[in-house]
Every structure is written in C-alpha cells, then in structure tokens.
Design a protein around this motif. Structure first.
Motif, PDB file in Angstrom:
ATOM      1  N   GLU A 179       0.826  -1.202   0.000  1.00 29.14           N
ATOM      2  CA  GLU A 179       0.000   0.000   0.000  1.00 29.14           C
ATOM      3  C   GLU A 179       0.863   1.255   0.000  1.00 29.14           C
ATOM      4  N   SER A 180       0.284   2.320  -0.497  1.00 27.35           N
ATOM      5  CA  SER A 180       0.917   3.633  -0.441  1.00 27.35           C
ATOM      6  C   SER A 180      -0.171   4.700  -0.498  1.00 27.35           C
TER       7      SER A 180
ATOM      8  N   PHE B 287      -9.513  -2.411   4.159  1.00 30.79           N
ATOM      9  CA  PHE B 287      -9.938  -2.543   5.544  1.00 30.79           C
ATOM     10  C   PHE B 287      -9.188  -1.504   6.364  1.00 30.79           C
ATOM     11  N   ARG B 288      -9.694  -1.215   7.558  1.00 32.72           N
ATOM     12  CA  ARG B 288      -8.984  -0.262   8.413  1.00 32.72           C
ATOM     13  C   ARG B 288      -9.107  -0.661   9.868  1.00 32.72           C
ATOM     14  N   GLN B 289      -8.116  -0.236  10.617  1.00 32.25           N
ATOM     15  CA  GLN B 289      -8.136  -0.515  12.055  1.00 32.25           C
ATOM     16  C   GLN B 289      -7.613   0.703  12.793  1.00 32.25           C
ATOM     17  N   ALA B 290      -8.464   1.234  13.649  1.00 31.08           N
ATOM     18  CA  ALA B 290      -8.090   2.362  14.496  1.00 31.08           C
ATOM     19  C   ALA B 290      -7.554   1.826  15.822  1.00 31.08           C
ATOM     20  N   PRO B 291      -6.739   2.616  16.521  1.00 29.72           N
ATOM     21  CA  PRO B 291      -6.173   2.162  17.798  1.00 29.72           C
ATOM     22  C   PRO B 291      -7.262   1.735  18.775  1.00 29.72           C
ATOM     23  N   GLY B 292      -7.110   0.563  19.337  1.00 31.68           N
ATOM     24  CA  GLY B 292      -8.050   0.077  20.327  1.00 31.68           C
ATOM     25  C   GLY B 292      -9.369  -0.423  19.772  1.00 31.68           C
ATOM     26  N   LYS B 293      -9.472  -0.459  18.451  1.00 35.47           N
ATOM     27  CA  LYS B 293     -10.722  -0.908  17.833  1.00 35.47           C
ATOM     28  C   LYS B 293     -10.476  -2.125  16.947  1.00 35.47           C
ATOM     29  N   GLU B 294     -11.555  -2.809  16.626  1.00 37.37           N
ATOM     30  CA  GLU B 294     -11.438  -3.947  15.738  1.00 37.37           C
ATOM     31  C   GLU B 294     -11.308  -3.488  14.280  1.00 37.37           C
ATOM     32  N   ARG B 295     -10.827  -4.383  13.485  1.00 34.64           N
ATOM     33  CA  ARG B 295     -10.698  -4.107  12.056  1.00 34.64           C
ATOM     34  C   ARG B 295     -12.069  -3.999  11.400  1.00 34.64           C
ATOM     35  N   ASP B 296     -12.223  -3.007  10.556  1.00 31.78           N
ATOM     36  CA  ASP B 296     -13.480  -2.802   9.834  1.00 31.78           C
ATOM     37  C   ASP B 296     -13.263  -2.973   8.333  1.00 31.78           C
TER      38      ASP B 296
ATOM     39  N   VAL C 129      -5.147   2.784  10.426  1.00 34.81           N
ATOM     40  CA  VAL C 129      -4.241   2.129   9.480  1.00 34.81           C
ATOM     41  C   VAL C 129      -5.116   1.423   8.452  1.00 34.81           C
ATOM     42  N   TYR C 130      -4.846   1.691   7.201  1.00 35.67           N
ATOM     43  CA  TYR C 130      -5.631   1.109   6.113  1.00 35.67           C
ATOM     44  C   TYR C 130      -4.842  -0.023   5.467  1.00 35.67           C
ATOM     45  N   TYR C 131      -5.525  -1.140   5.288  1.00 35.91           N
ATOM     46  CA  TYR C 131      -4.917  -2.333   4.722  1.00 35.91           C
ATOM     47  C   TYR C 131      -5.613  -2.731   3.427  1.00 35.91           C
ATOM     48  N   CYS C 132      -4.805  -3.150   2.487  1.00 36.60           N
ATOM     49  CA  CYS C 132      -5.289  -3.750   1.255  1.00 36.60           C
ATOM     50  C   CYS C 132      -5.213  -5.264   1.425  1.00 36.60           C
ATOM     51  N   ALA C 133      -6.221  -5.969   0.915  1.00 31.15           N
ATOM     52  CA  ALA C 133      -6.233  -7.420   1.037  1.00 31.15           C
ATOM     53  C   ALA C 133      -6.809  -8.053  -0.221  1.00 31.15           C
ATOM     54  N   ALA C 134      -6.431  -9.303  -0.441  1.00 29.92           N
ATOM     55  CA  ALA C 134      -6.874 -10.041  -1.622  1.00 29.92           C
ATOM     56  C   ALA C 134      -7.460 -11.379  -1.216  1.00 29.92           C
ATOM     57  N   ASN C 135      -8.556 -11.745  -1.868  1.00 27.65           N
ATOM     58  CA  ASN C 135      -9.180 -13.033  -1.641  1.00 27.65           C
ATOM     59  C   ASN C 135      -9.367 -13.730  -2.976  1.00 27.65           C
TER      60      ASN C 135
END
Length: 123
Positions: free
Chosen positions: A6-7, A37-46, A93-99
């Motif tokens: 990611e960038s 997807f994203r995950q904020a501090p102290g929270k679950e991934r959305d 934090v934003y994550y890229c994912a592949a399925n």
C-alpha cells in the motif's frame, strides 16, 4: 500467491482527500477480489470497501458511502481507494487485502494482506 504493497497514506485536514494505492504482484490479479480494511487504535478491524474481480460489483461500509470510491486497474495490477471529505473518525491504518475468487466482505476470509498505510485526519 500475491504480495500487496500500500501507499498514499498521510496526514490531512478534515474535509480533505487522499488516494490510497495498492500494488499487487503476480500475474493472476484478475482472479482476486480486492478489499480495503482499516483498524483504528483500540478498535477492531473494519471492512471499508470491496471490489469484485471484474470491477463491476462493489461494497462500501455505510460510514464511507458517498465519500470513498474503490477501483481497480488490471493492466497495472493495482487497486485504489479514493477518499474524499475525510473526517477525524476515518483515522486508522488502512490495509489492502486479496481473496482468491470469492467476493466477500468478511476480512477473515482474505488470505493476503499488505503491511498497511497510516491515514490521519486532523480536526
């Protein structure tokens, strides 16, 4: 196998825009459903947004509908997330994912993940 990088993250004021990019390795990019997807501090991934292998079908979380747009460029093996009218609650934090093959919004089904990119929205 696919590797994702990611960038495009950064610091932006509320109301601003950012465009995230995810570069995928391998020659079978079109075989993968792609998601952000994203995950904020102290929270679950959305789950933020998902795009089908053809790019025809998309999914957006209610919290980002009308503000974010997911797209893919098979010629460049890239998936993008255009984020407009950013809000402080988009900070994560934003994550890229592949399925492989299956269109799903469940992050637990995604087998390949990038390292993440930080997005910070100041008020």
């Amino acid at each position: 196998q696919v590797q994702l990088v990611e960038s495009g993250g950064g610091l932006v004021q509320a109301g601003g825009s950012l465009k995230l990019s995810c570069a995928a390795s391998g020659r079978t990019f079109s075989s993968y459903t792609m998601g952000w997807f994203r995950q904020a501090p102290g929270k679950e991934r959305d789950t933020v947004a998902v795009i089908s292998r053809s790019g025809v079908s998309t999914y957006y979380a209610d919290s980002v509908k009308g503000r974010f747009t997911i797209s893919r460029d098979s010629a460049k093996n890239r998936v993008y997330l255009q984020m407009n009218n950013l809000k402080p609650e988009d900070t994560a934090v934003y994550y890229c994912a592949a399925n492989y093959l299956k269109f799903t919004t469940d992050g637990n089904e995604y087998g390949y993940w990038g390292q993440g990119t930080q997005v910070t929205v100041s008020s």
